[in-house]
Enzyme design. Structure first.
Site, short mmCIF file in Angstrom:
data_model
loop_
_atom_site.label_atom_id
_atom_site.label_comp_id
_atom_site.label_asym_id
_atom_site.label_seq_id
_atom_site.Cartn_x
_atom_site.Cartn_y
_atom_site.Cartn_z
CE LYS A 42 -61.67 -26.67 -50.43
NZ LYS A 42 -60.67 -26.22 -49.21
CE LYS A 56 -55.93 -27.51 -53.21
NZ LYS A 56 -55.74 -26.65 -52.01
CE LYS A 62 -55.04 -29.78 -44.54
NZ LYS A 62 -55.76 -28.37 -45.06
N1 AQP Z 1 -51.66 -28.82 -53.49
C1 AQP Z 1 -51.05 -28.00 -52.82
N2 AQP Z 1 -50.00 -27.50 -53.41
C2 AQP Z 1 -49.32 -26.24 -53.00
N3 AQP Z 1 -49.86 -25.61 -51.80
C3 AQP Z 1 -50.88 -26.26 -51.32
N4 AQP Z 1 -51.62 -25.73 -50.39
C4 AQP Z 1 -52.33 -26.64 -49.83
N5 AQP Z 1 -52.67 -27.59 -50.96
C5 AQP Z 1 -51.28 -27.36 -51.83
C6 AQP Z 1 -51.23 -24.64 -49.49
O1 AQP Z 1 -51.16 -24.88 -48.06
C7 AQP Z 1 -51.79 -23.99 -47.29
C8 AQP Z 1 -53.07 -24.34 -46.32
O2 AQP Z 1 -53.78 -24.91 -47.06
P1 AQP Z 1 -55.24 -25.18 -46.29
O3 AQP Z 1 -55.04 -26.42 -45.51
O4 AQP Z 1 -55.43 -24.04 -45.16
O5 AQP Z 1 -56.26 -25.15 -47.08
P2 AQP Z 1 -56.56 -25.82 -48.51
O6 AQP Z 1 -55.78 -25.08 -49.51
O7 AQP Z 1 -57.92 -25.68 -48.83
O8 AQP Z 1 -55.80 -27.09 -48.55
P3 AQP Z 1 -56.37 -28.51 -48.82
O9 AQP Z 1 -55.43 -29.61 -48.51
O10 AQP Z 1 -57.13 -28.51 -50.05
O11 AQP Z 1 -57.43 -28.65 -47.71
P4 AQP Z 1 -59.06 -29.28 -47.93
O12 AQP Z 1 -59.11 -30.26 -48.61
O13 AQP Z 1 -59.52 -29.22 -46.54
O14 AQP Z 1 -59.69 -28.15 -48.57
C9 AQP Z 1 -52.15 -22.94 -48.00
O15 AQP Z 1 -51.00 -21.96 -48.37
C10 AQP Z 1 -52.21 -23.50 -49.51
O16 AQP Z 1 -52.12 -22.79 -50.64
#
Ligand code: AQP
Length: 343
Positions: free
Chosen positions: A123, A206, A209
């Site tokens: 990140k 990955k 969001k």
């Molecule tokens: N692509 C993914 N595939 C499977 N699981 C996923 N998770 C997130 N993206 C995927 C799972 O969703 C839960 C919550 O994640 P989070 O929103 O707290 O943080 P993150 O993993 O950093 O999700 P994002 O979407 O990538 O958010 P941003 O872009 O803001 O950093 C977790 O259990 C995660 O594993």
């Protein structure tokens, strides 16, 4: 340490997990996390699911957008089948014990441990110096989120495995340093085909969001046309799909789409490959789009209904926070006693 401090050696099974409102929910969040949350709700174990708004502000969030995204994630939980009567649903900042235990864990976790966290490196990229201290320290707050409830199981996607392992290290060091058996060794629950859903534009990164490209992800609020269009435009290769997993070697985008197809049905990759093997993407993609719309439309319709009733969502979160505090506060107070804080 005071002898009066009560220690605990057997932990009642309890599930905790959360999602941060740093944007709207994606299909990755749904398949990797929420679908598992719903499965665990009926398993006879107490389930606690949080919207981790304090994690969201580790990167800049517009305040009104943060409120909206917090409600959207809560709406996504409920619309997907989480029942506020069966699970505790709340947003993190309403239970201040998270921040308090987070500080104690900042003093337990070692800088060397944090330096190994791959998500921070990904990140922060080349701009680590300009990131917030919160982004660097966030796995320690995540450990507090989990251990504040003595949670024994944490359903997460693959990307969060390292942070749950750090949670175990923090629990073990705390127990060792203070000679107690107070925090459990939490297990990550990473199951099914949806544990790592990849970007529709790049099968090696990955689905997120916060990805700048909306075409890279399916949002839980996308309508049928948008879902079909994004799947139609998803990056693929010219070959037909294989009937066995070995045939997906080196084909990250193809693997991702088949994984999504399997996971939406609650099946494994191996279970669906005999069905789709031999198909060209021209045939497979519309089939996948139909399935995705079929599974997601009822959820997005209910999310939209709930988002029109923000007071209803807020009331659920307030009530959930009260229940969460009842569990968290005694654990925080016992932690203070163990550490030696006069109160
Ligand atoms: N692509 C993914 N595939 C499977 N699981 C996923 N998770 C997130 N993206 C995927 C799972 O969703 C839960 C919550 O994640 P989070 O929103 O707290 O943080 P993150 O993993 O950093 O999700 P994002 O979407 O990538 O958010 P941003 O872009 O803001 O950093 C977790 O259990 C995660 O594993």
């Amino acid at each position: 340490m005071s002898d009066e401090v009560q220690t605990q050696s057997a932990f009642t099974p309890r599930v905790f997990s959360g999602i941060k409102p740093s944007g709207g929910l994606t299909l990755g969040n749904y398949l990797g996390a929420i679908k598992r949350f719903v499965d665990m709700q009926g398993s006879g174990i107490e389930t606690i699911y949080c919207v981790v708004d304090m994690h969201a502000i580790t990167v800049w969030q517009d305040p009104s957008e943060l409120r909206r995204a917090t409600r959207e994630i809560a709406a996504g939980y409920i619309a997907s089948g989480l029942d506020p009567e069966q699970s505790i649903l709340f947003n993190q900042s309403q239970v201040s014990a998270h921040a308090e235990l987070g500080w104690i864990f900042n003093c337990v976790a070692r800088v060397g441990w944090m330096n190994r966290m791959t998500q921070f490196k990904e990140k922060a990229g080349k701009n680590a110096e300009k990131q917030s201290l919160g982004l660097y320290a966030y796995p320690s707050l995540m450990a507090a989120d989990i251990l504040l409830y003595h949670a024994t199981q944490v359903p997460v996607g693959e990307d969060q495995k390292q942070h749950v392992e750090l949670t175990r290290d923090i629990a073990a060091k705390f127990n060792h340093d203070y000679k107690v058996d107070f925090f459990p060794e939490t297990e990550p629950v990473i199951q099914g085909a949806g544990t790592r859903i990849m970007s529709l534009r790049d099968g090696t990164s990955k689905m997120s969001k916060s990805d700048v490209s909306d075409a890279s992800r399916i949002n839980m609020t996308d309508d049928a046309d948008k879902i079909a269009k994004k799947i139609r435009k998803a990056k693929t290769d010219p070959d037909a799909l294989p009937s066995e997993a070995a045939g997906l070697e080196g084909r990250a985008e193809a693997r991702n789409l088949v994984n999504i197809y399997a996971s939406l049905q609650g099946k494994t990759l191996e279970e669906v490959l005999p069905e789709v093997g031999g198909m060209q993407f021209g045939t497979f993609k519309p089939m996948l789009a139909d399935l995705a719309v079929d599974k997601l439309a009822p959820i997005s319709t209910e999310m939209a209904r709930l988002m029109d009733q923000p007071d209803e969502i807020d009331a659920i979160l307030i009530k959930g926070a009260e229940k969460a505090r009842e569990i968290a506060q005694p654990i925080l107070e016992r932690t203070y006693d163990i550490v030696g804080m006069l109160r």
